[in-house]
Structures are given as structure tokens and as C-alpha cells.
Motif scaffolding. Structure first.
Motif, PDB file in Angstrom:
ATOM      1  N   PHE A  61       0.845  -1.199   0.000  1.00  0.00           N
ATOM      2  CA  PHE A  61       0.000   0.000   0.000  1.00  0.00           C
ATOM      3  C   PHE A  61       0.882   1.252   0.000  1.00  0.00           C
ATOM      4  CE2 PHE A  61      -2.051   3.390   2.429  1.00  0.00           C
ATOM      5  CZ  PHE A  61      -3.343   3.428   1.931  1.00  0.00           C
ATOM      6  N   LEU A  62       1.918   1.247   0.833  1.00  0.00           N
ATOM      7  CA  LEU A  62       2.805   2.410   0.949  1.00  0.00           C
ATOM      8  C   LEU A  62       3.677   2.578  -0.290  1.00  0.00           C
ATOM      9  CD1 LEU A  62       3.802   2.066   4.712  1.00  0.00           C
ATOM     10  CD2 LEU A  62       2.273   3.768   3.700  1.00  0.00           C
ATOM     11  N   ILE A  63       4.170   1.488  -0.841  1.00  0.00           N
ATOM     12  CA  ILE A  63       4.986   1.581  -2.066  1.00  0.00           C
ATOM     13  C   ILE A  63       4.130   2.148  -3.207  1.00  0.00           C
ATOM     14  CG2 ILE A  63       6.125   0.209  -3.876  1.00  0.00           C
ATOM     15  CD1 ILE A  63       7.290  -1.529  -1.614  1.00  0.00           C
ATOM     16  N   ASN A  64       2.862   1.792  -3.230  1.00  0.00           N
ATOM     17  CA  ASN A  64       1.954   2.300  -4.265  1.00  0.00           C
ATOM     18  C   ASN A  64       1.481   3.728  -3.969  1.00  0.00           C
ATOM     19  OD1 ASN A  64       1.405   0.300  -6.455  1.00  0.00           O
ATOM     20  ND2 ASN A  64       1.125  -1.024  -4.676  1.00  0.00           N
ATOM     21  N   LYS A  65       1.925   4.271  -2.826  1.00  0.00           N
ATOM     22  CA  LYS A  65       1.600   5.645  -2.413  1.00  0.00           C
ATOM     23  C   LYS A  65       0.099   5.919  -2.522  1.00  0.00           C
ATOM     24  CE  LYS A  65       4.592   7.999  -4.885  1.00  0.00           C
ATOM     25  NZ  LYS A  65       5.639   7.576  -5.779  1.00  0.00           N
ATOM     26  N   LYS A  66      -0.675   5.024  -1.949  1.00  0.00           N
ATOM     27  CA  LYS A  66      -2.135   5.191  -1.982  1.00  0.00           C
ATOM     28  C   LYS A  66      -2.566   6.192  -0.907  1.00  0.00           C
ATOM     29  CE  LYS A  66      -3.198   0.623  -3.797  1.00  0.00           C
ATOM     30  NZ  LYS A  66      -3.709   0.714  -5.105  1.00  0.00           N
ATOM     31  N   LEU A  67      -3.621   6.918  -1.222  1.00  0.00           N
ATOM     32  CA  LEU A  67      -4.253   7.862  -0.288  1.00  0.00           C
ATOM     33  C   LEU A  67      -3.297   8.914   0.278  1.00  0.00           C
ATOM     34  CD1 LEU A  67      -6.638   5.492   1.743  1.00  0.00           C
ATOM     35  CD2 LEU A  67      -7.185   6.878  -0.240  1.00  0.00           C
ATOM     36  N   ILE A  68      -2.404   9.421  -0.573  1.00  0.00           N
ATOM     37  CA  ILE A  68      -1.559  10.539  -0.142  1.00  0.00           C
ATOM     38  C   ILE A  68      -2.507  11.653   0.297  1.00  0.00           C
ATOM     39  CG2 ILE A  68       0.034  12.317  -1.010  1.00  0.00           C
ATOM     40  CD1 ILE A  68       1.210  10.097  -2.787  1.00  0.00           C
ATOM     41  N   LYS A  69      -2.096  12.405   1.280  1.00  0.00           N
ATOM     42  CA  LYS A  69      -2.884  13.482   1.905  1.00  0.00           C
ATOM     43  C   LYS A  69      -3.930  12.922   2.886  1.00  0.00           C
ATOM     44  CE  LYS A  69      -1.058  16.935  -0.574  1.00  0.00           C
ATOM     45  NZ  LYS A  69       0.041  17.697  -0.002  1.00  0.00           N
ATOM     46  N   SER A  72       1.614   7.272   3.937  1.00  0.00           N
ATOM     47  CA  SER A  72       1.724   7.516   2.481  1.00  0.00           C
ATOM     48  C   SER A  72       2.227   8.930   2.235  1.00  0.00           C
ATOM     49  CB  SER A  72       0.368   7.333   1.786  1.00  0.00           C
ATOM     50  OG  SER A  72       0.105   5.971   1.575  1.00  0.00           O
ATOM     51  N   GLN A  73       1.727   9.876   3.018  1.00  0.00           N
ATOM     52  CA  GLN A  73       2.174  11.264   2.892  1.00  0.00           C
ATOM     53  C   GLN A  73       3.647  11.381   3.270  1.00  0.00           C
ATOM     54  OE1 GLN A  73       0.531  14.109   1.587  1.00  0.00           O
ATOM     55  NE2 GLN A  73       2.684  14.656   1.620  1.00  0.00           N
ATOM     56  N   THR A  74       4.039  10.671   4.322  1.00  0.00           N
ATOM     57  CA  THR A  74       5.447  10.715   4.745  1.00  0.00           C
ATOM     58  C   THR A  74       6.362  10.203   3.649  1.00  0.00           C
ATOM     59  OG1 THR A  74       4.875  10.513   7.082  1.00  0.00           O
ATOM     60  CG2 THR A  74       7.116   9.877   6.471  1.00  0.00           C
ATOM     61  N   ILE A  75       5.990   9.092   3.026  1.00  0.00           N
ATOM     62  CA  ILE A  75       6.847   8.540   1.966  1.00  0.00           C
ATOM     63  C   ILE A  75       6.926   9.520   0.794  1.00  0.00           C
ATOM     64  CG2 ILE A  75       5.368   7.106   0.462  1.00  0.00           C
ATOM     65  CD1 ILE A  75       7.316   4.804   0.990  1.00  0.00           C
ATOM     66  N   GLU A  76       5.819  10.179   0.481  1.00  0.00           N
ATOM     67  CA  GLU A  76       5.826  11.188  -0.595  1.00  0.00           C
ATOM     68  C   GLU A  76       6.733  12.360  -0.221  1.00  0.00           C
ATOM     69  OE1 GLU A  76       5.559  12.395  -4.059  1.00  0.00           O
ATOM     70  OE2 GLU A  76       4.059  10.847  -3.744  1.00  0.00           O
ATOM     71  N   ASP A  77       6.646  12.813   1.021  1.00  0.00           N
ATOM     72  CA  ASP A  77       7.525  13.896   1.489  1.00  0.00           C
ATOM     73  C   ASP A  77       8.993  13.482   1.354  1.00  0.00           C
ATOM     74  OD1 ASP A  77       5.670  15.886   2.227  1.00  0.00           O
ATOM     75  OD2 ASP A  77       5.366  15.012   4.203  1.00  0.00           O
ATOM     76  N   VAL A  78       9.310  12.274   1.773  1.00  0.00           N
ATOM     77  CA  VAL A  78      10.698  11.804   1.754  1.00  0.00           C
ATOM     78  C   VAL A  78      11.212  11.696   0.312  1.00  0.00           C
ATOM     79  CG1 VAL A  78      12.223   9.852   2.344  1.00  0.00           C
ATOM     80  CG2 VAL A  78      10.568  10.694   4.018  1.00  0.00           C
ATOM     81  N   ILE A  79      10.376  11.208  -0.599  1.00  0.00           N
ATOM     82  CA  ILE A  79      10.755  11.138  -2.023  1.00  0.00           C
ATOM     83  C   ILE A  79      11.103  12.546  -2.523  1.00  0.00           C
ATOM     84  CG2 ILE A  79       9.822  10.755  -4.359  1.00  0.00           C
ATOM     85  CD1 ILE A  79       8.148   8.436  -3.000  1.00  0.00           C
ATOM     86  N   CYS A  80      10.244  13.515  -2.205  1.00  0.00           N
ATOM     87  CA  CYS A  80      10.473  14.899  -2.644  1.00  0.00           C
ATOM     88  C   CYS A  80      11.738  15.477  -2.012  1.00  0.00           C
ATOM     89  CB  CYS A  80       9.268  15.769  -2.297  1.00  0.00           C
ATOM     90  SG  CYS A  80       7.760  15.304  -3.193  1.00  0.00           S
ATOM     91  N   LEU A  81      11.965  15.186  -0.729  1.00  0.00           N
ATOM     92  CA  LEU A  81      13.147  15.701  -0.033  1.00  0.00           C
ATOM     93  C   LEU A  81      14.436  15.093  -0.606  1.00  0.00           C
ATOM     94  CD1 LEU A  81      11.737  15.662   3.608  1.00  0.00           C
ATOM     95  CD2 LEU A  81      12.311  17.706   2.271  1.00  0.00           C
TER      96      LEU A  81
END
Length: 194
Positions: free
Chosen positions: A116-124, A129-138
Motif C-alpha cells: 500500500f505504501l509503495i503504491n503511495k495510496k491515499l496521499i494526503k 503515504s504522505q510521509t513517503i511522498e515527502d521523503v521522495i520529494c526531499l
């Protein structure tokens, strides 16, 4: 002493990523690009979220597992092709990681959460999921943006920075503004978020 399931999972993810044929020169050593990327993801995650769960740590480490196996040019070079490529990659990353986690003895529920987290589901909506998206961007901003910026026009860079900023949380924004940028990159970021 036998490694834990968690340690075994990280070792196996790193083993897969060390097979990347694309390399960097680091202190005269050839290092697989995806291995370096995955280690940067782990490091940045623990700086950003020191209490990250095992699921989140594994998902971050495996974010790009075996990414080189599906080339971008296997899909049409337009937006639809790009999105299809990204979806195919996410599924592959989740599948390879799920197999590793099964092999080292994790339960189904744990494995499903990592996928679920690798697929970045339900960001926001989902904090992890939001944390992983933040880390990717950082990781992108900290390690890859400067080099990326040399290859593109300012207008395109500002657009990319705006899209990156939109994906991030307030906490992510705060962390992004603490990164040590060149004057040029900092100026582009300020223009993007103005």
C-alpha cells in the motif's frame, strides 16, 4: 547471531538494488544508482520521521527496487505513457518487495501495508503515504535537483518545483526549506512557492 526479519528484508532489498547496471562514481568506487537512492531514502526518512514504523522503513528502502528493469522508453513519450510507466513500476516494486517479505517470514497484513505504501495510496489522507511522498520529494531536492536543474530551462524547473511542493505536507515544506541549496536553486524554489 541471526539477523532479524527486518534486517534480512533490508539486506535482500539492497542485494536486488546492487544489481543496477547504472552506476555512480563515489570515491573511485562504482556504486549502483538504485542502491545509493534506496540508502538515501532510508537516511532521509529517519531524519524526517525518527519513529517510522518497520512498514514505512521497508517501503522507503524498496521505493525504487529494480527500477532499471522497466525503461521509460518502453512506453510512449507523452503524459499518458509516463503515467502508465509509473503505475507499472509501482506494481513491480510492490511485487518484488512482497516476495522478499514473504521469504523472510512477515505476515500477510504487514506485507499488504508495505505494498500500500509503495503504491503511495491515499496521499494526503494516510499519514504514512504522505510521509513517503515527502521523503521522495526531499531526496529529490537534496540529492538530485542541482544536477537536474543544469539540464532544463528555468520555466520548466519552476513548474516541476510547484508540482513537487503540491505533493508535500507542511512538515515536508519546512524540511525542504532547511536543505542547503545553491543560490540559483534557492532562487528557483522561492519563485516556485511565491
Amino acid at each position: 547471531m541471526k539477523p532479524t526479519r527486518f534486517e534480512s528484508a533490508i539486506i535482500l532489498i539492497d542485494k536486488k538494488n546492487s544489481e543496477d547496471i547504472n552506476t555512480y562514481q563515489v570515491y573511485g568506487l562504482e556504486v549502483s544508482k538504485e542502491l545509493v537512492y534506496s540508502q538515501r531514502m532510508s537516511q532521509k526518512l529517519l531524519q524526517f520521521e525518527p519513529d517510522a514504523t518497520e512498514e514505512l522503513q521497508i517501503a522507503s528502502r524498496a521505493q525504487h527496487i529494480c527500477r532499471w528493469k522497466i525503461a521509460r522508453d518502453e512506453y510512449p513519450m507523452d503524459k499518458v505513457g509516463y503515467l502508465k510507466w509509473r503505475e507499472t513500476l509501482k506494481k513491480m516494486h510492490a511485487d518484488i518487495t512482497s516476495n522478499i517479505l514473504k521469504e523472510v517470514g512477515y505476515e500477510t497484513e504487514f506485507i499488504e501495508r508495505v505494498s500500500f505504501l509503495i503504491n503511495k495510496k491515499l496521499i494526503k489522507k494516510d499519514d504514512e503515504s504522505q510521509t513517503i511522498e515527502d521523503v521522495i520529494c526531499l531526496v529529490f531536492l537534496d540529492y538530485y535537483f542541482e544536477e537536474f536543474a543544469t539540464k532544463h530551462e528555468d520555466e520548466k524547473l519552476i513548474d516541476i518545483l510547484q508540482k513537487t511542493w503540491k505533493k508535500m505536507s507542511e512538515k515536508g515544506h519546512a524540511a525542504a526549506l532547511k536543505i542547503n541549496y545553491s543560490d540559483k536553486s534557492l532562487s528557483l524554489i522561492k519563485q516556485a512557492i511565491a
